[in-house]
Scaffold this motif. Sequence first.
Motif, PDB file in Angstrom:
ATOM      1  N   UNK A  86     -37.880  42.121  16.688  1.00 39.86           N
ATOM      2  CA  UNK A  86     -38.285  43.265  15.885  1.00 39.86           C
ATOM      3  C   UNK A  86     -38.151  42.874  14.412  1.00 39.86           C
ATOM      4  N   UNK A  87     -39.301  42.739  13.723  1.00 37.07           N
ATOM      5  CA  UNK A  87     -39.232  42.440  12.296  1.00 37.07           C
ATOM      6  C   UNK A  87     -38.885  43.700  11.506  1.00 37.07           C
ATOM      7  N   UNK A  88     -37.966  43.565  10.565  1.00 38.52           N
ATOM      8  CA  UNK A  88     -37.577  44.665   9.684  1.00 38.52           C
ATOM      9  C   UNK A  88     -37.480  44.072   8.283  1.00 38.52           C
ATOM     10  N   UNK A  89     -38.468  44.372   7.445  1.00 36.35           N
ATOM     11  CA  UNK A  89     -38.483  43.815   6.097  1.00 36.35           C
ATOM     12  C   UNK A  89     -38.487  42.300   6.137  1.00 36.35           C
ATOM     13  N   UNK A  90     -37.513  41.694   5.481  1.00 34.57           N
ATOM     14  CA  UNK A  90     -37.458  40.233   5.418  1.00 34.57           C
ATOM     15  C   UNK A  90     -36.557  39.644   6.512  1.00 34.57           C
ATOM     16  N   UNK A  91     -36.224  40.445   7.524  1.00 33.16           N
ATOM     17  CA  UNK A  91     -35.382  39.973   8.620  1.00 33.16           C
ATOM     18  C   UNK A  91     -36.143  40.030   9.937  1.00 33.16           C
ATOM     19  N   UNK A  92     -35.772  39.146  10.841  1.00 36.16           N
ATOM     20  CA  UNK A  92     -36.314  39.174  12.192  1.00 36.16           C
ATOM     21  C   UNK A  92     -35.124  39.248  13.145  1.00 36.16           C
ATOM     22  N   UNK A  93     -35.022  40.365  13.846  1.00 32.44           N
ATOM     23  CA  UNK A  93     -33.970  40.546  14.832  1.00 32.44           C
ATOM     24  C   UNK A  93     -34.511  40.047  16.161  1.00 32.44           C
TER      25      UNK A  93
END
Length: 129
Positions: A20-27
Motif C-alpha cells: 500500500x503506497x502512502x505518500x513517499x512510503x511503501x508499506x
Amino acid sequence: MNTLEIQAGLAVTPGYQYAQPVGNQLFVAGQVPHGIEGNLVGIGSPHAQASQCLKNLRTLMNLYGFSDRDIRQLKIYVVGDHANLTNAWQAVAEWFDNAVPPATLLGVFLLGHENQLVEIDATIVRIES
C-alpha cells in the motif's frame, strides 16, 4: 485485490494486499519465496529463497515507482540453524553488492508456508530531492 501485482509477475496472495503506497512510503507485506505460479522456490535452500524474496520485493517496489535505494531497513527471517542464517545473509549481501541497507537477521522457529525458510520485510521510504 492484487491485480496490478499479479500482472507484474507476482503470485496470487490469499486474502491480503502485497503493498500500500502512502505518500513517499511503501508499506509491504513480508515477501515470501514464491514464484509467479505461487510455488515455493528453492526448497531446502535459504540462499535461493532469500534471492526469490528480494526479487519479489524489487518487482513490487518497481511497480509502485520505488527502487532498491529507497529501502531504509530490512528484516530477514530465517528458519533453521546458524548455517541457514549465514546462507540467507550471503544472498542478501550478493543482491546488494555488499552494500546492504540497515538490516536485522533473525532466526525463527517457523514461517507461514510448508518448507518456507526465509521471509523478508522492508521499510521503504523515497526521499524527495
